[in-house]
Each structure stands twice: as structure tokens, then as C-alpha cells.
Design an enzyme around this catalytic site. Structure first.
Site, PDB file in Angstrom:
ATOM      1  N   TYR A 137       0.812  -1.222   0.000  1.00 12.70           N
ATOM      2  CA  TYR A 137       0.000   0.000   0.000  1.00 12.70           C
ATOM      3  C   TYR A 137       0.844   1.271   0.000  1.00 12.70           C
ATOM      4  O   TYR A 137       0.394   2.302  -0.459  1.00 12.70           O
ATOM      5  CB  TYR A 137      -0.923   0.024   1.221  1.00 12.70           C
ATOM      6  CG  TYR A 137      -2.132  -0.864   1.067  1.00 12.70           C
ATOM      7  CD1 TYR A 137      -2.017  -2.247   1.247  1.00 12.70           C
ATOM      8  CD2 TYR A 137      -3.384  -0.346   0.758  1.00 12.70           C
ATOM      9  CE1 TYR A 137      -3.122  -3.066   1.117  1.00 12.70           C
ATOM     10  CE2 TYR A 137      -4.485  -1.167   0.626  1.00 12.70           C
ATOM     11  CZ  TYR A 137      -4.357  -2.527   0.812  1.00 12.70           C
ATOM     12  OH  TYR A 137      -5.445  -3.334   0.679  1.00 12.70           O
ATOM     13  N   LYS A 188       3.870 -14.499   5.026  1.00 12.27           N
ATOM     14  CA  LYS A 188       4.225 -15.399   3.923  1.00 12.27           C
ATOM     15  C   LYS A 188       5.743 -15.352   3.768  1.00 12.27           C
ATOM     16  O   LYS A 188       6.282 -15.190   2.675  1.00 12.27           O
ATOM     17  CB  LYS A 188       3.491 -14.949   2.646  1.00 12.27           C
ATOM     18  CG  LYS A 188       3.583 -15.896   1.472  1.00 12.27           C
ATOM     19  CD  LYS A 188       2.894 -17.228   1.671  1.00 12.27           C
ATOM     20  CE  LYS A 188       3.269 -18.197   0.572  1.00 12.27           C
ATOM     21  NZ  LYS A 188       2.740 -19.555   0.780  1.00 12.27           N
ATOM     22  N   ASP A 220      -1.677 -18.426   3.336  1.00 16.16           N
ATOM     23  CA  ASP A 220      -2.508 -19.405   2.612  1.00 16.16           C
ATOM     24  C   ASP A 220      -3.127 -20.404   3.587  1.00 16.16           C
ATOM     25  O   ASP A 220      -4.322 -20.694   3.543  1.00 16.16           O
ATOM     26  CB  ASP A 220      -1.705 -20.097   1.489  1.00 16.16           C
ATOM     27  CG  ASP A 220      -0.334 -20.598   1.929  1.00 16.16           C
ATOM     28  OD1 ASP A 220       0.113 -20.266   3.049  1.00 16.16           O
ATOM     29  OD2 ASP A 220       0.290 -21.341   1.139  1.00 16.16           O
ATOM     30  N   ASP A 244      -6.021  -7.159   4.666  1.00 12.69           N
ATOM     31  CA  ASP A 244      -7.153  -6.729   3.837  1.00 12.69           C
ATOM     32  C   ASP A 244      -7.932  -7.946   3.366  1.00 12.69           C
ATOM     33  O   ASP A 244      -9.161  -8.005   3.467  1.00 12.69           O
ATOM     34  CB  ASP A 244      -6.620  -5.932   2.638  1.00 12.69           C
ATOM     35  CG  ASP A 244      -7.727  -5.544   1.675  1.00 12.69           C
ATOM     36  OD1 ASP A 244      -8.762  -5.041   2.149  1.00 12.69           O
ATOM     37  OD2 ASP A 244      -7.562  -5.769   0.459  1.00 12.69           O
ATOM     38  N   ASP A 248     -11.864  -9.859   4.768  1.00 14.86           N
ATOM     39  CA  ASP A 248     -13.081 -10.074   3.971  1.00 14.86           C
ATOM     40  C   ASP A 248     -13.545 -11.526   4.133  1.00 14.86           C
ATOM     41  O   ASP A 248     -14.743 -11.801   4.266  1.00 14.86           O
ATOM     42  CB  ASP A 248     -12.838  -9.783   2.476  1.00 14.86           C
ATOM     43  CG  ASP A 248     -13.152  -8.336   2.100  1.00 14.86           C
ATOM     44  OD1 ASP A 248     -13.063  -7.448   2.986  1.00 14.86           O
ATOM     45  OD2 ASP A 248     -13.495  -8.083   0.923  1.00 14.86           O
TER      46      ASP A 248
HETATM   47  C1  IPM Z   1     -10.400  -1.948   3.155  1.00 13.06           C
HETATM   48  C2  IPM Z   1     -10.554  -1.609   1.699  1.00 13.06           C
HETATM   49  C3  IPM Z   1      -9.435  -0.680   1.259  1.00 13.06           C
HETATM   50  C4  IPM Z   1      -8.129  -1.417   1.465  1.00 13.06           C
HETATM   51  C5  IPM Z   1      -9.581  -0.136  -0.168  1.00 13.06           C
HETATM   52  C6  IPM Z   1     -10.844   0.673  -0.314  1.00 13.06           C
HETATM   53  C7  IPM Z   1      -8.381   0.653  -0.618  1.00 13.06           C
HETATM   54  O1  IPM Z   1     -10.620  -2.772   0.933  1.00 13.06           O
HETATM   55  O2  IPM Z   1     -10.401  -1.017   3.977  1.00 13.06           O
HETATM   56  O3  IPM Z   1     -10.298  -3.120   3.498  1.00 13.06           O
HETATM   57  O4  IPM Z   1      -7.689  -2.177   0.588  1.00 13.06           O
HETATM   58  O5  IPM Z   1      -7.531  -1.236   2.513  1.00 13.06           O
HETATM   59 MG    MG Z   2     -10.672  -4.531   2.101  1.00 15.47          MG
END
Ligand code: IPM
Ligand code: MG
Length: 356
Positions: A137, A188, A220, A244, A248
Site C-alpha cells: 500500500y 508469507k 494461505d 485486507d 473479507d
Molecule cells: C479496506 C478496503 C481498502 C483497502 C480499499 C478501499 C483501498 O478494501 O479497507 O479493506 O484495501 O484497505
Molecule cells: Mg478490504
């Protein structure tokens, strides 16, 4: 009466509608627990950019820096170049306010919300501590011979001893506050050799925390365990990019993006709270998105501001509404966005009235 100053960036897509419900709950909590929340709302996001070409002007940013916290709804819109608003608003806050911890709790409130077989709330209760200022990032990137078949694209992953150590230390401190006292390092390092810095730093910091059980998983494998044995995780610390992705996955394990909340922290300084979900443009303005993640992000913000009782009460109300199935999972169509906010407020008020 104590007053907390917060900046609100409702943002794009469903951001404004879920933010409205989250702030409704925050305001009700303020009334019940006797504190004040003074908000300054900022219009930044895609609409504002399209109308003014302004993303996050310096004057507003300096103002936001002076607040106690920032509440962000969601950003992102397909009408503008990929990453423009994301880097201009969320990444700007994360980097320029040095919000080095991205705290992402993954908690299953009711069995019915979990897509995994036989997993119950006692199996899913962890916190992912995502490093939030480094990695791919913040690395530089570039393209050479762009558009040609000889094109080369490069993006560097950057880790500093300072950046890695502080987030690992935060992970250990958090683990110490939880009953299981366990911290897993997720990396990793077997393939991304630069992450050996994480391996060594983790081992060094661990010496200061002999009471914490340590563990390690490659990303992984961690994804596999997250689905197969989520109960193995208590607190886990990881890099920005892996954090990140795995959060999710974690959000789905806890019942969907409509539930997962996060705090971007620079402990002791202005910090930012947001649902993990994106702006979901196709649902914008339809009043069909779950505001639960946004409401829980509001609760995390109140906890950060020192309003522990209010924060715990909001989380308990949400948990009980989900557990008793009065509040259905996301997109079942049982309740609209606004009704969910109203239900949480009504339940909060009822409980407060019952305890006087
Ligand atoms: C998150 C989002 C962000 C990230 C995006 C919007 C840049 O996916 O906050 O998890 O990748 O950090
Ligand atoms: Mg995200």
C-alpha cells in the site's frame, strides 16, 4: 458534560444511508449515557469530486486532524479512476494520521449467520490486527514500456522495523486483555523473504510477553484454518495486504460484509472508524443495505472515545437482536436499512429505561 468532536465522511454509494443509522444509534447512546457528540460533516467522496475536482482539501484535513475521531461510511465509485478516491481519502487518513493499527474483530453473533457447517459463536471470536501504513500500500509502483508487450509493472512491499514492531506490540497487548491470551502471526515469509523482518520482530517482542501463547501461520494456511477451524484464532497480527484479504474472508465467516466493522487507530490520537464493506453502488439509495457493520463501527468509536458502557450496550443489543433472530441476516429483505437503525435505538432505550 463531556463532548466528543467527530468528523463524519459519509462518502459514496450506500455510505450515507448506513452512516445515518450508525449516527442515530450514537446520538441515542449519547443521550442515554449523558455525553455529547459534536459532528462536523464533510461532503468528500465521488459526487463531490465530480462536481468540484476536490478530493480532500488541506484546510479540511487540518480540521479533521483536530477531532477526537473520524467516522467514515464508504468510498469508491466506478465513475472515477480506480484508486483515486480510495488513496485520496482513506489511504490519506491512514498514512497522514499514521493510523497504524487496523483493528478488525470477527465475531459470530448467531449460528444462523455462519456459512460454515457446525460453527457456533464460541468458534468464531477473534480480532485481526492488520498493519495499516506499509506493505504494497505504501510502496512505490511504476510501469515501464506501458502498453507494449514488453511492459513491466513493479510495486514494492515495504516493511520497516518501526512499523512492524509497533503493530506486533499492539497485537500482544490486545491478546493480554483477552481471556485466551493467544497471538498468531500471519505472514508469507517462506515466499516473501522480506517478511523475515516480521518473523524476527515477532520473536523479539514475544520475549516481553511471556504470558502470551504465540502461534504462526502462513497466509494461505491461515485462510484454510479460517474456514476449517476458526476457533484456533484469538488475536492475529498480519501485514496490510494479507490483513485486507483475510478480513473479507473473516467477514463472511461472521455473517457477511453487512456485519464487519473496523477501527483504524493511532492509539491515543485521532482515529478512524468504518464498516469494512465498500460503497456497493448498485444498492445506493435503496434503503436495503444492512447498517449493522456501520452501527458496530460506531460502537467501536465510542469505545475508543472512552464511552465503554455505551459501546458494550450497543454491541449487546445488536448481538441479541441477531441471536433472537429479530434482526435477520443481510439481504433477507426482512428489514430495510432505516428500520434496523430504529430497532437498535428502540432496544437501547428500552434497556436503559428498564435499568433506572
Ligand atoms: C479496506 C478496503 C481498502 C483497502 C480499499 C478501499 C483501498 O478494501 O479497507 O479493506 O484495501 O484497505
Ligand atoms: Mg478490504
Amino acid at each position: 458534560m463531556i463532548e466528543h468532536q467527530i468528523a463524519v465522511i459519509a462518502g459514496d454509494g450506500i455510505g450515507p444511508e448506513v452512516t445515518r443509522e450508525a449516527l442515530k444509534v450514537v446520538d441515542a447512546a449519547a443521550e442515554i449515557w449523558g455525553f455529547r457528540v459534536r459532528r462536523t460533516e464533510y461532503p468528500f467522496g465521488t459526487e463531490h469530486y465530480l462536481a468540484t475536482k476536490e478530493i480532500f482539501p488541506d484546510a479540511a484535513f487540518s480540521e479533521v486532524k483536530q477531532k477526537d475521531a473520524i467516522y467514515l461510511g464508504a468510498i469508491g465509485d466506478p465513475r472515477v479512476p480506480v484508486g483515486l478516491i480510495e488513496y485520496g481519502i482513506i489511504a490519506k487518513c491512514r498514512f497522514d494520521l499514521d493510523l497504524y493499527v487496523n483493528l478488525r474483530p470477527i465475531k459470530l453473533y448467531d449460528e444462523s449467520l455462519c456459512p460454515l457447517k457446525d460453527k457456533k459463536p464460541e468458534h468464531v471470536d477473534m480480532v485481526i490486527v492488520r498493519e495499516n501504513t506499509e506493505d504494497a500500500y505504501s510502496g512505490s509502483h511504476g510501469f515501464t514500456h506501458k502498453g507494449h508487450d514488453t511492459e513491466v509493472a513493479v510495486q514494492t512491499m515495504v516493511y520497516t522495523r518501526h512499523g512492524v514492531e509497533r503493530v506486533i506490540r499492539y497485537g500482544f497487548e490486545l491478546a493480554r486483555k483477552r481471556p485466551r491470551k493467544q497471538l498468531t502471526l500471519i505472514d508469507k515469509a517462506n515466499a516473501v523473504r522480506a517478511q523475515d523482518l516480521w518473523t524476527r520482530t515477532f520473536a523479539d517482542v514475544a520475549k516481553e510477553f511471556p504470558d502470551i501463547k504465540t502461534d504462526h501461520a502462513y497466509i494461505d494456511a491461515a485462510c484454510m484454518w479460517m474456514v476449517k477451524n476458526p476457533e484456533w484464532f484469538d488475536v492475529a497480527v498480519t501485514t496490510n495486504l494479507f490483513g485486507d484479504i483475510i478480513t473479507d474472508l473473516g467477514a463472511m465467516v461472521q455473517g457477511g460484509m453487512g456485519i464487519a466493522a473496523s477501527g483504524n487507530l493511532n492509539p491515543g490520537k485521532v482515529s478512524l472508524f468504518e464498516p469494512i464493506h465498500g460503497s456497493a453502488p448498485k444498492y445506493a439509495g435503496k434503503n436495503v443495505s444492512s447498517p449493522v457493520a456501520a452501527i458496530l463501527a460506531g460502537a467501536m468509536m465510542l469505545d475508543y472515545l472512552g464511552q465503554k458502557a455505551a459501546s458494550v450496550a450497543i454491541e449487546n443489543v445488536v448481538a441479541d437482536l441477531l441471536r433472537t433472530r429479530r434482526l435477520k441476516g443481510v439481504h433477507t429483505g426482512a428489514h430495510n436499512t432505516q428500520e434496523v437503525g430504529d430497532m437498535v435505538v428502540a432496544e437501547l432505550r428500552q434497556r436503559a429505561a428498564a435499568t433506572v
